[in-house]
Design a protein around this motif. Structure first.
Motif, mmCIF file in Angstrom:
data_model
loop_
_atom_site.group_PDB
_atom_site.id
_atom_site.type_symbol
_atom_site.label_atom_id
_atom_site.label_comp_id
_atom_site.label_asym_id
_atom_site.label_seq_id
_atom_site.Cartn_x
_atom_site.Cartn_y
_atom_site.Cartn_z
ATOM 1 N N PHE A 16 -12.540 -8.066 0.133
ATOM 2 C CA PHE A 16 -11.143 -7.588 0.590
ATOM 3 C C PHE A 16 -10.587 -8.929 0.130
ATOM 4 C CE2 PHE A 16 -13.330 -4.771 3.362
ATOM 5 C CZ PHE A 16 -12.186 -3.571 3.316
ATOM 6 N N TYR A 22 -3.875 -1.216 -2.542
ATOM 7 C CA TYR A 22 -4.516 -0.176 -2.863
ATOM 8 C C TYR A 22 -3.716 1.118 -3.112
ATOM 9 C CZ TYR A 22 -8.590 -3.226 -2.567
ATOM 10 O OH TYR A 22 -9.411 -4.445 -2.982
ATOM 11 N N SER A 79 -7.885 6.186 2.787
ATOM 12 C CA SER A 79 -8.215 4.993 2.519
ATOM 13 C C SER A 79 -9.983 4.733 2.418
ATOM 14 C CB SER A 79 -7.519 3.939 3.480
ATOM 15 O OG SER A 79 -8.121 3.960 4.647
ATOM 16 N N LEU A 83 -11.953 1.562 0.587
ATOM 17 C CA LEU A 83 -12.165 0.473 1.388
ATOM 18 C C LEU A 83 -13.167 0.265 2.309
ATOM 19 C CD1 LEU A 83 -8.075 0.347 2.222
ATOM 20 C CD2 LEU A 83 -9.586 -0.978 0.417
#
Length: 162
Positions: A16, A22, A79, A83
Motif C-alpha cells: 500500500f 486505484y 475495491s 486492494l
C-alpha cells in the motif's frame, strides 16, 4: 518452459502506497432489480426505493433513488479485488460517509480508492492498519458517494517462510 501459478490477491501492507489512487474497473450499472432486492433484503421499507408512484411525486428527483447502502456496499466491494482480496484480516470501520448526489437505476457507478495512510499494528504482529478513501462517481463523473475506511491487512510473508 516452467509454468508458474499466479494467484489473484489484494495488497499486503508493504504494497500500500499512501497517495496512490486505484481506479476500479469495470463500473457497475445499477438496476431496478438491485434496488428492490437490496432494499427488501435489508428490511428497508423506504418508499423512495420501492414505490415508483410515490417517488415520482416527490421533489426534487421525481424518481426512485437507489438505496444508498447498496451504493456504499457496491463502492467498497468494487475495491476488494485490487486492494484486499485474501490479504484482509478485518474491516475496522467506516466513517465520513456522504451521498452528495443520488444514484438512479440505469446509472453506472465507478469507484476509485486513495490510500490515505498506513501504520503497523501495535497489538497484532504481522499486520498493519490502512486508511482508504473511497469515491463513487456516476457515468457523468458526478460524485455520488464518499467514505473513509479503515482495514487491518496482513504483512507480506517473509522470504522462504511459505
Amino acid at each position: 518452459m516452467t509454468m508458474r501459478d499466479i494467484v489473484q490477491r489484494g495488497l499486503y501492507f508493504e504494497e500500500f502506497e499512501p497517495g496512490a489512487r486505484y481506479l476500479h474497473r469495470p463500473g457497475r450499472t445499477a438496476t431496478e432489480a438491485d434496488n428492490v432486492l437490496f432494499t427488501t433484503l435489508t428490511m428497508n421499507t423506504q418508499a423512495l426505493h420501492l414505490d415508483a408512484a410515490f417517488a415520482e411525486a416527490q421533489e426534487p428527483f421525481h424518481a426512485r433513488l437507489m438505496n444508498s447502502m447498496w451504493t456504499l456496499s457496491t463502492m467498497v466491494g468494487a475495491s476488494v479485488m485490487q486492494l484486499t482480496q485474501g490479504t484482509l484480516v478485518a474491516q475496522l470501520g467506516l466513517s465520513d460517509i456522504a451521498f452528495p448526489h443520488p444514484l438512479f437505476a440505469g446509472d453506472t457507478l465507478y469507484t476509485e480508492s486513495v490510500v490515505v495512510e498506513k501504520r503497523l499494528s501495535a497489538s497484532r504482529p504481522g499486520q498493519g492498519i490502512v486508511q482508504i478513501a473511497h469515491t463513487g462517481r456516476n457515468q457523468d463523473g458526478t460524485v455520488i458517494a464518499t467514505a473513509s475506511r479503515s482495514v487491518l491487512v496482513r504483512r507480506a510473508p517473509e522470504e522462504g517462510a511459505e
